[in-house]
Design a protein around this motif. Structure first.
Motif, mmCIF file in Angstrom:
data_model
loop_
_atom_site.group_PDB
_atom_site.id
_atom_site.type_symbol
_atom_site.label_atom_id
_atom_site.label_comp_id
_atom_site.label_asym_id
_atom_site.label_seq_id
_atom_site.Cartn_x
_atom_site.Cartn_y
_atom_site.Cartn_z
ATOM 1 N N LEU A 9 1.695 1.772 -3.517
ATOM 2 C CA LEU A 9 0.504 2.195 -4.249
ATOM 3 C C LEU A 9 0.218 3.675 -4.011
ATOM 4 O O LEU A 9 -0.114 4.417 -4.945
ATOM 5 C CB LEU A 9 -0.693 1.349 -3.816
ATOM 6 N N GLY A 10 0.369 4.112 -2.761
ATOM 7 C CA GLY A 10 0.171 5.530 -2.452
ATOM 8 C C GLY A 10 1.160 6.406 -3.201
ATOM 9 O O GLY A 10 0.800 7.470 -3.726
ATOM 10 N N SER A 11 2.411 5.961 -3.271
ATOM 11 C CA SER A 11 3.430 6.711 -3.997
ATOM 12 C C SER A 11 3.125 6.756 -5.483
ATOM 13 O O SER A 11 3.248 7.803 -6.128
ATOM 14 C CB SER A 11 4.800 6.066 -3.746
ATOM 15 N N PHE A 58 -1.344 4.298 3.420
ATOM 16 C CA PHE A 58 -1.509 4.946 2.113
ATOM 17 C C PHE A 58 -1.080 6.407 2.185
ATOM 18 O O PHE A 58 -0.420 6.915 1.271
ATOM 19 C CB PHE A 58 -2.967 4.835 1.664
ATOM 20 N N CYS A 116 0.258 6.546 -7.007
ATOM 21 C CA CYS A 116 -0.895 7.409 -7.293
ATOM 22 C C CYS A 116 -0.565 8.893 -7.135
ATOM 23 O O CYS A 116 -1.223 9.744 -7.742
ATOM 24 C CB CYS A 116 -2.056 7.052 -6.360
ATOM 25 N N GLY A 146 2.634 6.576 1.974
ATOM 26 C CA GLY A 146 3.092 6.409 0.596
ATOM 27 C C GLY A 146 2.884 7.657 -0.238
ATOM 28 O O GLY A 146 3.752 8.047 -1.024
ATOM 29 N N MET A 147 1.725 8.312 -0.073
ATOM 30 C CA MET A 147 1.464 9.565 -0.777
ATOM 31 C C MET A 147 2.509 10.619 -0.418
ATOM 32 O O MET A 147 3.055 11.300 -1.293
ATOM 33 C CB MET A 147 0.073 10.089 -0.405
ATOM 34 N N ALA A 172 -4.791 0.708 6.744
ATOM 35 C CA ALA A 172 -4.502 0.862 5.315
ATOM 36 C C ALA A 172 -4.506 2.332 4.905
ATOM 37 O O ALA A 172 -3.653 2.772 4.121
ATOM 38 C CB ALA A 172 -5.520 0.075 4.483
ATOM 39 N N VAL A 173 -5.434 3.113 5.457
ATOM 40 C CA VAL A 173 -5.488 4.544 5.153
ATOM 41 C C VAL A 173 -4.212 5.244 5.626
ATOM 42 O O VAL A 173 -3.617 6.043 4.900
ATOM 43 C CB VAL A 173 -6.728 5.191 5.804
ATOM 44 N N ILE A 224 0.836 -1.207 0.000
ATOM 45 C CA ILE A 224 0.000 0.000 0.000
ATOM 46 C C ILE A 224 0.870 1.256 0.000
ATOM 47 O O ILE A 224 0.491 2.284 -0.562
ATOM 48 C CB ILE A 224 -0.955 -0.018 1.206
ATOM 49 N N ILE A 225 2.046 1.186 0.628
ATOM 50 C CA ILE A 225 2.968 2.330 0.586
ATOM 51 C C ILE A 225 3.350 2.637 -0.858
ATOM 52 O O ILE A 225 3.292 3.792 -1.305
ATOM 53 C CB ILE A 225 4.224 2.054 1.432
#
Length: 412
Positions: free
Chosen positions: A36-38, A86, A40, A89-90, A82-83, A33-34
């Protein structure tokens, strides 16, 4: 400090998921998820950096990462965890892009590769310190201790970024010639490399032999992608493969150690030795890039990792696996900073954030895709087959980079 915080929580995310009732498979997937956040956030991060500047973006990203750490720390359910992850990662996408753009702006081209390699080295050092710091705090606080280390590290990173000087933007506001792309018109040569042209302000800029009309600051990401399509389709593909092989290599050593019956503690020690080798070679690698050219590091780095991965399935004990793992670590360490250096080389000053956002998007795509390819081939064939597929990707990357990265002399 940012890397310390990320390194503190990365090994703990799966364990936290297990403690909240996740299955083993779901817990293992939580760490992605990290990434995935990056993935996106890469393009939005480029827009934020272009609009607000590097320093402000780093401050905001560190604050957002701290919020993510707090959400994960106080989460009592998997969706909330998960939030939080995330969010981390963002924030990483924005922080890393702004930091790279800032460094590319303030470092003279003659020292660019050493600066980027040193940055890569500090990230590795932080990733080594983070788990040890988390382990110490987890003794009294349990799993929450890792997130406290992450939260405090992000806040310290925020304070550091607050005190760094703001970049002057007059150079970036001035339209500059396009930075080109492929090996003929689009790749820098020794004659028209970023540092061999007359300087603008305090730094030299990359000017193509037949410059296209410059793109002004604030140009859309789509326009930047179209202008530099050839560099993204050549050297950019090599960068995707570099990032993918690096991501897969994190998994293959522990997996093969388990396959030949080694204890997890032994596997961790071997992996640690591989990481230690990386720390020792990052600065010499950067110096070599500055003195001889990027290709003299990029190609050997990928080739050495390819060779190590070829021999990995033939290892059957601690000594043989340790030797191959250290060769793999040497190859990866040799390429420390190469992705950031190439991005800084090709990125035009006027649209650097947009370009680097796309550059990081390609890199993150490789990071997400190659472990999935490894997993798929392993499930359908064997672990050895999966490792050899990653090895083939390394050799393909070496070939592409060898063709399209110019043989430049010292960047001075």
């Amino acid at each position: 400090m940012y890397s310390v915080g990320l390194g503190a929580v990365s090994p703990i995310v799966s364990l936290t998921a297990l403690s909240l009732g996740a299955s083993t498979g779901l817990a293992a997937a939580m760490i992605t998820i990290i990434g995935l956040g990056s993935l996106c956030m890469n393009v939005p991060a480029s827009l934020l950096t272009s609009r607000f500047g590097e320093r402000t973006t780093m401050i905001g990203a560190a604050a957002w990462a701290a919020i993510g750490m707090g959400v994960a720390l106080w989460s009592e359910h998997l969706p909330l965890l998960a939030v939080g992850i995330f969010f981390v990662g963002m924030a990483g996408a924005a922080f890393n892009l702004a930091r790279q753009s800032y460094l590319a702006e303030v470092i003279a081209p003659a020292q660019r590769a050493r600066a980027m390699s040193t940055l890569g080295g500090t990230l590795r050092i932080g990733s080594l310190i983070g788990p040890f710091a988390a382990a110490g705090v987890m003794i009294p606080l349990g799993l929450d201790g890792a997130y406290w280390v992450g939260l405090i590290s992000m806040l310290v990173a925020l304070v550091v970024c607050w005190w760094i000087p703001e970049l002057l933007t007059h150079e970036r506001d001035t339209p500059l010639p396009d930075s080109g792309a492929s090996s003929s018109k689009d790749s820098p040569s020794s004659k028209d490399s970023p540092s061999s042209q007359p300087s603008q302000g305090s730094h030299t800029r990359h000017v193509a032999k037949e410059p296209l009309s410059p793109l002004p600051r604030g140009t859309s990401v789509r326009a930047v992608a179209k202008r530099h399509a050839r560099v993204f389709g050549t050297v950019g593909i090599g960068v995707v493969l570099i990032s993918g092989v690096r991501a897969a290599r994190v998994a293959v050593v522990p997996l093969w150690a388990d396959a030949i019956g080694l204890e997890p503690s032994v596997a961790a020690l071997i992996y640690g030795l591989s990481g230690l080798i990386e720390v020792f070679v990052f600065y010499p690698a950067g110096k070599l890039m500055d003195q001889r050219g990027r290709v003299f590091v990029a190609v050997p780095s990928m080739a050495l990792m390819g060779v190590a991965l070829v021999f990995l399935p033939f290892t059957d004990g601690v000594v043989s696996l340790a030797i191959v793992a250290m060769l793999l670590g040497f190859g990866n360490g040799l390429g420390s900073g190469i992705v950031m250096t190439l991005g800084a080389d090709y990125a035009p000053a006027a649209t650097r954030p947009q370009f680097l956002g796309l550059w990081r998007l390609g890199s993150d795509t490789g990071i997400m895709a190659m472990p999935l390819i490894l997993s798929t081939v392993t499930a359908t064939a064997s672990l050895a087959s999966g490792i050899w597929v990653v090895s083939a990707a390394a050799f393909l990357g070496a070939l592409i980079l060898g063709i399209f990265i110019p043989r430049t002399p010292r960047q001075a």
